[in-house]
Motif scaffolding. Structure first.
Motif, PDB file in Angstrom:
ATOM      1  N   ASP A   1       0.791  -1.219   0.000  1.00 41.38           N
ATOM      2  CA  ASP A   1       0.000   0.000   0.000  1.00 41.38           C
ATOM      3  C   ASP A   1       0.828   1.276   0.000  1.00 41.38           C
ATOM      4  OD1 ASP A   1      -2.494  -0.945  -0.310  1.00 41.38           O
ATOM      5  OD2 ASP A   1      -3.047  -0.886   1.802  1.00 41.38           O
ATOM      6  N   TYR A   2       2.158   1.171   0.091  1.00 43.92           N
ATOM      7  CA  TYR A   2       2.968   2.378  -0.005  1.00 43.92           C
ATOM      8  C   TYR A   2       2.707   3.038  -1.347  1.00 43.92           C
ATOM      9  CZ  TYR A   2       5.731   1.450   4.143  1.00 43.92           C
ATOM     10  OH  TYR A   2       6.129   1.259   5.430  1.00 43.92           O
ATOM     11  N   SER A   3       2.836   4.316  -1.405  1.00 41.80           N
ATOM     12  CA  SER A   3       2.528   5.045  -2.641  1.00 41.80           C
ATOM     13  C   SER A   3       3.453   4.607  -3.763  1.00 41.80           C
ATOM     14  CB  SER A   3       2.648   6.546  -2.413  1.00 41.80           C
ATOM     15  OG  SER A   3       4.016   6.896  -2.272  1.00 41.80           O
ATOM     16  N   GLU A   4       3.026   4.884  -4.971  1.00 42.40           N
ATOM     17  CA  GLU A   4       3.816   4.524  -6.143  1.00 42.40           C
ATOM     18  C   GLU A   4       5.137   5.284  -6.169  1.00 42.40           C
ATOM     19  OE1 GLU A   4       3.157   2.066  -8.421  1.00 42.40           O
ATOM     20  OE2 GLU A   4       1.720   1.663  -6.856  1.00 42.40           O
ATOM     21  N   GLU A   5       5.216   6.400  -5.468  1.00 48.57           N
ATOM     22  CA  GLU A   5       6.444   7.182  -5.454  1.00 48.57           C
ATOM     23  C   GLU A   5       7.601   6.380  -4.852  1.00 48.57           C
ATOM     24  OE1 GLU A   5       4.142  11.405  -4.822  1.00 48.57           O
ATOM     25  OE2 GLU A   5       5.301  10.543  -3.201  1.00 48.57           O
ATOM     26  N   THR A   6       7.310   5.472  -3.944  1.00 49.95           N
ATOM     27  CA  THR A   6       8.379   4.705  -3.314  1.00 49.95           C
ATOM     28  C   THR A   6       8.858   3.559  -4.195  1.00 49.95           C
ATOM     29  OG1 THR A   6       6.815   3.262  -2.187  1.00 49.95           O
ATOM     30  CG2 THR A   6       7.558   5.226  -0.989  1.00 49.95           C
ATOM     31  N   SER A   7       8.202   3.337  -5.329  1.00 53.26           N
ATOM     32  CA  SER A   7       8.605   2.223  -6.186  1.00 53.26           C
ATOM     33  C   SER A   7       9.764   2.579  -7.096  1.00 53.26           C
ATOM     34  CB  SER A   7       7.416   1.730  -7.010  1.00 53.26           C
ATOM     35  OG  SER A   7       7.013   2.742  -7.902  1.00 53.26           O
ATOM     36  N   GLY A   8      10.233   3.810  -7.055  1.00 51.44           N
ATOM     37  CA  GLY A   8      11.420   4.143  -7.817  1.00 51.44           C
ATOM     38  C   GLY A   8      11.157   5.028  -9.011  1.00 51.44           C
ATOM     39  N   GLY A   9       9.970   4.995  -9.572  1.00 50.84           N
ATOM     40  CA  GLY A   9       9.647   5.856 -10.701  1.00 50.84           C
ATOM     41  C   GLY A   9      10.428   5.460 -11.938  1.00 50.84           C
ATOM     42  N   PRO A  10      10.507   6.358 -12.921  1.00 48.28           N
ATOM     43  CA  PRO A  10      11.197   6.038 -14.178  1.00 48.28           C
ATOM     44  C   PRO A  10      12.664   5.696 -13.945  1.00 48.28           C
ATOM     45  CG  PRO A  10       9.896   8.052 -14.408  1.00 48.28           C
ATOM     46  CD  PRO A  10       9.874   7.659 -12.954  1.00 48.28           C
ATOM     47  N   GLY A  11      13.076   4.596 -14.489  1.00 50.70           N
ATOM     48  CA  GLY A  11      14.460   4.177 -14.371  1.00 50.70           C
ATOM     49  C   GLY A  11      14.755   3.412 -13.097  1.00 50.70           C
ATOM     50  N   GLY A  12      13.933   3.555 -12.059  1.00 50.00           N
ATOM     51  CA  GLY A  12      14.209   2.901 -10.792  1.00 50.00           C
ATOM     52  C   GLY A  12      13.506   1.575 -10.630  1.00 50.00           C
ATOM     53  N   GLU A  13      12.512   1.326 -11.484  1.00 54.11           N
ATOM     54  CA  GLU A  13      11.757   0.085 -11.350  1.00 54.11           C
ATOM     55  C   GLU A  13      12.406  -1.016 -12.183  1.00 54.11           C
ATOM     56  OE1 GLU A  13       7.399   0.430 -11.503  1.00 54.11           O
ATOM     57  OE2 GLU A  13       7.788   2.512 -11.990  1.00 54.11           O
ATOM     58  N   ALA A  14      12.246  -2.235 -11.719  1.00 54.73           N
ATOM     59  CA  ALA A  14      12.714  -3.367 -12.504  1.00 54.73           C
ATOM     60  C   ALA A  14      11.724  -3.570 -13.642  1.00 54.73           C
ATOM     61  CB  ALA A  14      12.794  -4.610 -11.632  1.00 54.73           C
ATOM     62  N   HIS A  15      12.204  -3.646 -14.873  1.00 53.67           N
ATOM     63  CA  HIS A  15      11.307  -3.732 -16.017  1.00 53.67           C
ATOM     64  C   HIS A  15      10.718  -5.127 -16.185  1.00 53.67           C
ATOM     65  CE1 HIS A  15      12.021   0.318 -17.380  1.00 53.67           C
ATOM     66  NE2 HIS A  15      13.301   0.133 -17.118  1.00 53.67           N
ATOM     67  N   HIS A  16      11.306  -6.117 -15.564  1.00 53.53           N
ATOM     68  CA  HIS A  16      10.809  -7.470 -15.695  1.00 53.53           C
ATOM     69  C   HIS A  16       9.738  -7.791 -14.657  1.00 53.53           C
ATOM     70  CE1 HIS A  16      13.972  -7.666 -12.671  1.00 53.53           C
ATOM     71  NE2 HIS A  16      13.344  -8.716 -12.188  1.00 53.53           N
ATOM     72  N   ALA A  17       9.592  -6.978 -13.644  1.00 52.89           N
ATOM     73  CA  ALA A  17       8.623  -7.248 -12.580  1.00 52.89           C
ATOM     74  C   ALA A  17       7.402  -6.357 -12.757  1.00 52.89           C
ATOM     75  CB  ALA A  17       9.260  -6.971 -11.215  1.00 52.89           C
ATOM     76  N   PRO A  18       6.215  -6.883 -12.455  1.00 56.89           N
ATOM     77  CA  PRO A  18       5.027  -6.035 -12.556  1.00 56.89           C
ATOM     78  C   PRO A  18       5.081  -4.936 -11.498  1.00 56.89           C
ATOM     79  CG  PRO A  18       4.461  -8.180 -11.635  1.00 56.89           C
ATOM     80  CD  PRO A  18       5.902  -8.230 -12.034  1.00 56.89           C
TER      81      PRO A  18
END
Length: 165
Positions: A24-41
């Motif tokens: 439930d943490y906000s999407e901002e903590t997921s890393g945003g552009p470049g910070g997210e793993a592209h293979h994981a949903p």
């Protein structure tokens, strides 16, 4: 070590609640552009997939309309959104959040009521009239009715008289 089963808590439920809070943490903590793993949903995708699977619905085909009956207990009428996107996808959503206890020192001994997002998407048939949608909500059950377009008039065979010379 504390045996949570004696308090009416299942260890698996505790893990689920903890994971629910983490997701439930906000999407901002997921890393945003470049910070997210592209293979994981994304977390939003996972949360929406869980919500779609956990939101029960019935769909009825009546002679004049399609009727969608969706269980959304614990929500108030103003917490529910119903809309059509991409001209043929009915989207129903809402969210029930954990109530923050006003009294300090309150601990849950058991938590079984569903929290989180309610979400259901339906691809509508071609004859669904998206301009004629109504919705009602009573006793935790949302009913969305979409009228059907009238069937096209059967084409009458065209006859032409031809003069024979």
């Amino acid at each position: 070590m504390t045996d949570f089963r004696n308090m009416g808590l299942d260890p698996a439920q505790l893990i689920e609640f903890t994971l629910h809070d983490i997701l439930d943490y906000s999407e901002e903590t997921s890393g945003g552009p470049g910070g997210e793993a592209h293979h994981a949903p994304s977390r939003a995708y996972v949360r929406d997939a869980k919500a779609m699977a956990a939101t029960p619905a019935d769909v009825k085909d009546t002679p004049n309309a399609y009727v969608f009956v969706i269980d959304m207990p614990g929500l108030k009428q103003d917490q529910i959104k119903v809309h059509v996107e991409e001209e043929n996808v009915l989207v129903v959503s809402g969210e029930r959040k954990r109530e923050r206890e006003k009294d300090q020192g309150v601990k849950y001994l058991r938590m079984e009521r569903r929290l989180g997002k309610y979400l259901k998407k339906f691809v509508l048939p071609e004859n669904a009239d998206t301009d004629k949608i109504s919705a009602s909500y009573q006793d935790g059950v949302l009913t969305v009715t979409i009228q059907k377009k009238p069937p096209p008039e059967p084409k009458k065979p065209k006859t032409s008289e031809v003069q024979v010379a």
